[in-house]
Write a protein that holds these residues in place. Sequence first.
Motif, short mmCIF file in Angstrom:
data_model
loop_
_atom_site.label_atom_id
_atom_site.label_comp_id
_atom_site.label_asym_id
_atom_site.label_seq_id
_atom_site.Cartn_x
_atom_site.Cartn_y
_atom_site.Cartn_z
N THR A 69 107.07 -53.27 72.88
CA THR A 69 108.11 -52.35 72.44
C THR A 69 109.26 -53.13 71.80
O THR A 69 109.77 -52.75 70.74
CB THR A 69 108.63 -51.51 73.63
N ALA A 70 109.65 -54.23 72.42
CA ALA A 70 110.71 -55.08 71.86
C ALA A 70 110.28 -55.64 70.51
O ALA A 70 111.07 -55.70 69.56
CB ALA A 70 111.04 -56.22 72.83
N GLU A 71 109.02 -56.00 70.41
CA GLU A 71 108.47 -56.55 69.16
C GLU A 71 108.57 -55.51 68.03
O GLU A 71 108.98 -55.83 66.92
CB GLU A 71 107.01 -56.95 69.40
N ARG A 72 108.22 -54.25 68.34
CA ARG A 72 108.30 -53.18 67.34
C ARG A 72 109.75 -52.93 66.91
O ARG A 72 110.04 -52.77 65.73
CB ARG A 72 107.67 -51.90 67.89
N LEU A 73 110.66 -52.92 67.88
CA LEU A 73 112.08 -52.70 67.59
C LEU A 73 112.60 -53.78 66.64
O LEU A 73 113.25 -53.48 65.64
CB LEU A 73 112.90 -52.69 68.88
N VAL A 74 112.30 -55.03 66.93
CA VAL A 74 112.77 -56.13 66.10
C VAL A 74 112.15 -56.05 64.71
O VAL A 74 112.84 -56.28 63.71
CB VAL A 74 112.49 -57.50 66.78
N ALA A 75 110.88 -55.69 64.61
CA ALA A 75 110.24 -55.55 63.30
C ALA A 75 110.96 -54.49 62.46
O ALA A 75 111.21 -54.69 61.27
CB ALA A 75 108.77 -55.20 63.47
N GLU A 76 111.32 -53.36 63.09
CA GLU A 76 112.05 -52.30 62.38
C GLU A 76 113.43 -52.79 61.93
O GLU A 76 113.85 -52.52 60.81
CB GLU A 76 112.20 -51.07 63.28
N LEU A 77 114.13 -53.50 62.83
CA LEU A 77 115.45 -54.01 62.48
C LEU A 77 115.38 -55.01 61.32
O LEU A 77 116.21 -54.99 60.42
CB LEU A 77 116.10 -54.69 63.68
N LEU A 78 114.37 -55.87 61.34
CA LEU A 78 114.23 -56.86 60.28
C LEU A 78 113.90 -56.19 58.94
O LEU A 78 114.38 -56.63 57.90
CB LEU A 78 113.16 -57.90 60.65
#
Length: 170
Positions: free
Chosen positions: A116-125
């Motif tokens: 979930t953290a990985e997906r959030l960071v991908a969206e932010l980037l």
Amino acid sequence: MRDQPTEIGLRIAKLRSELRLSRERFGEPLGIKGTKVQDIERGRQKPTADVLAQIQDCYRPNPKWLLEGVGEIFLAPGQEPAEVMEPRAWLYSAKKAVRDPVMQARAGGKLERYKTAERLVAELLDTAELKPNPLLHESLKMLAFEGAKTETLMLLLRGVTEQVRIGETK
């Protein structure tokens, strides 16, 4: 036959004792179980280079003390491991920094939270249109994994982006 504690095993036990942590709590951020900490302390197993590097990262003992028994247990405030021991003598690598958080998440049964953290960071980037190096990318994921708010991550990204922009204009 009794186990013979190794010097490094005894130092790890002393470090854990100084930190007033149980074996379980000491091993948690290292991605190892308390029984493995016990095996290392008692000399049944030798700590791997990765475990030693993780101990250095998490608990910041004096690397010369940890590896050789020389000096104080902890680094002085503001002192870096490289000031005490040559960096190449220590065990850091970007590859390890990218690999370890996934291993720790798996070991702690929190792999879904990590994803979930990985997906959030991908969206932010994607939003920030920034391609960070693997170490920064993994650091952002770990902040998200540990519960940092989206606003905090965006602020950090803006700061990094600004810093990169300033570096490009020099």
